[in-house]
Design a protein around this motif. Sequence first.
Motif, PDB file in Angstrom:
ATOM      1  N   LEU A  75       0.833  -1.203   0.000  1.00  0.00           N
ATOM      2  CA  LEU A  75       0.000   0.000   0.000  1.00  0.00           C
ATOM      3  C   LEU A  75       0.866   1.252   0.000  1.00  0.00           C
ATOM      4  O   LEU A  75       0.585   2.222  -0.729  1.00  0.00           O
ATOM      5  CB  LEU A  75      -0.908  -0.015   1.231  1.00  0.00           C
ATOM      6  CG  LEU A  75      -1.809   1.211   1.414  1.00  0.00           C
ATOM      7  CD1 LEU A  75      -2.839   1.306   0.275  1.00  0.00           C
ATOM      8  CD2 LEU A  75      -2.532   1.154   2.757  1.00  0.00           C
ATOM      9  N   LYS A  76       1.946   1.259   0.811  1.00  0.00           N
ATOM     10  CA  LYS A  76       2.830   2.406   0.849  1.00  0.00           C
ATOM     11  C   LYS A  76       3.531   2.603  -0.494  1.00  0.00           C
ATOM     12  O   LYS A  76       3.696   3.747  -0.953  1.00  0.00           O
ATOM     13  CB  LYS A  76       3.876   2.219   1.961  1.00  0.00           C
ATOM     14  CG  LYS A  76       3.308   2.382   3.357  1.00  0.00           C
ATOM     15  CD  LYS A  76       4.377   2.195   4.420  1.00  0.00           C
ATOM     16  CE  LYS A  76       5.400   3.324   4.349  1.00  0.00           C
ATOM     17  NZ  LYS A  76       6.424   3.206   5.422  1.00  0.00           N
ATOM     18  N   ALA A  88       1.083   4.040  -2.985  1.00  0.00           N
ATOM     19  CA  ALA A  88       0.841   5.455  -2.705  1.00  0.00           C
ATOM     20  C   ALA A  88       2.005   6.313  -3.191  1.00  0.00           C
ATOM     21  O   ALA A  88       1.799   7.409  -3.727  1.00  0.00           O
ATOM     22  CB  ALA A  88       0.638   5.651  -1.194  1.00  0.00           C
ATOM     23  N   LYS A 126      -3.252   4.246  -8.253  1.00  0.00           N
ATOM     24  CA  LYS A 126      -4.542   4.267  -7.568  1.00  0.00           C
ATOM     25  C   LYS A 126      -5.211   2.911  -7.557  1.00  0.00           C
ATOM     26  O   LYS A 126      -5.944   2.573  -6.626  1.00  0.00           O
ATOM     27  CB  LYS A 126      -5.461   5.290  -8.211  1.00  0.00           C
ATOM     28  CG  LYS A 126      -5.005   6.722  -7.988  1.00  0.00           C
ATOM     29  CD  LYS A 126      -6.045   7.693  -8.539  1.00  0.00           C
ATOM     30  CE  LYS A 126      -5.611   9.139  -8.258  1.00  0.00           C
ATOM     31  NZ  LYS A 126      -6.614  10.110  -8.766  1.00  0.00           N
ATOM     32  N   TYR A 165      -3.557   0.969  -4.867  1.00  0.00           N
ATOM     33  CA  TYR A 165      -3.864   1.632  -3.578  1.00  0.00           C
ATOM     34  C   TYR A 165      -5.281   1.312  -3.124  1.00  0.00           C
ATOM     35  O   TYR A 165      -5.526   0.961  -1.961  1.00  0.00           O
ATOM     36  CB  TYR A 165      -3.669   3.137  -3.733  1.00  0.00           C
ATOM     37  CG  TYR A 165      -3.884   3.901  -2.441  1.00  0.00           C
ATOM     38  CD1 TYR A 165      -2.853   4.050  -1.520  1.00  0.00           C
ATOM     39  CD2 TYR A 165      -5.138   4.448  -2.144  1.00  0.00           C
ATOM     40  CE1 TYR A 165      -3.062   4.738  -0.346  1.00  0.00           C
ATOM     41  CE2 TYR A 165      -5.355   5.131  -0.962  1.00  0.00           C
ATOM     42  CZ  TYR A 165      -4.315   5.275  -0.059  1.00  0.00           C
ATOM     43  OH  TYR A 165      -4.524   5.957   1.110  1.00  0.00           O
ATOM     44  N   TYR A 203      -5.921  -0.682   0.364  1.00  0.00           N
ATOM     45  CA  TYR A 203      -6.346   0.196   1.462  1.00  0.00           C
ATOM     46  C   TYR A 203      -7.421  -0.437   2.366  1.00  0.00           C
ATOM     47  O   TYR A 203      -7.289  -0.400   3.594  1.00  0.00           O
ATOM     48  CB  TYR A 203      -6.836   1.536   0.919  1.00  0.00           C
ATOM     49  CG  TYR A 203      -7.312   2.475   2.006  1.00  0.00           C
ATOM     50  CD1 TYR A 203      -6.399   3.171   2.803  1.00  0.00           C
ATOM     51  CD2 TYR A 203      -8.682   2.622   2.267  1.00  0.00           C
ATOM     52  CE1 TYR A 203      -6.845   4.002   3.816  1.00  0.00           C
ATOM     53  CE2 TYR A 203      -9.121   3.433   3.296  1.00  0.00           C
ATOM     54  CZ  TYR A 203      -8.200   4.127   4.057  1.00  0.00           C
ATOM     55  OH  TYR A 203      -8.626   4.944   5.070  1.00  0.00           O
TER      56      TYR A 203
END
Length: 247
Positions: A191-192, A195, A200, A203, A207
């Motif tokens: 996820l990091k 980002a 997107k 992500y 998320y």
Amino acid sequence: MDRKEIAGSIFTLVLLIGSLYSACAFSPQKIREHFEWGEYQKLIDQLRPFFASIPDSTDSTIIADYYLYMGVALFGTGNIDEAGKFFYKALYYDDRAALERAYVTEDMINLFDVVRSDYLYTKKQKMYQDSLLVASRLAFESNVKAMKFGELQQRKRNNYIFAVSFASIGALFLGIAAYEYHATDATYRELKHAASEGDKVLYNRYYPIVNRANTIIISCDIAGGVSIFSALLFSIKARRLQKEINQ
């Protein structure tokens, strides 16, 4: 009447009053003489003021003797029921009290023996009842202590059970939190990375997974902390109860 006659009359009156006072005044010697000579009415008259206000410093054996004298005097004047009461009172002050055979009749001795038997029986019954009362009180106190001891033991046991239970629950919640943390660690890194790259699609995919894991981790940490704290409180209560039991 001249002055000499008046003075003589006053002197005679004083002597008369003095003699009357002397006759009525309390005298252990006179009491003994009245008893020995069988002058029962005089003995009664001498002793009544003594019984009306017995001095605190009077020895109990002397009081017992005077009650015996009064009993003999009352018996001698025909008041047998009252005589028995005074004999009983004499034994109350001195249970070794006894009549002097040289100065009393056989009937007086017989009455005194009956009163003594009644007194000793009553005293024995009272001692027996007192012993039962003491034994009953001791048994009651022992039962109360046993009940209190059992109650304290049960409370201590319950507190230890709660302490262990909350500690186990706390360990379980913290274990779940640790598991979620390690299970989603790789997803969190992805996820990091998404980002930082501005991806997107990745992500939005990672998320919800990381957010759900964080919610579980925070919730389990809070629940685990509360459970561990509760376990400590119950453990402290159990130790206090143990100290109370040991006292």
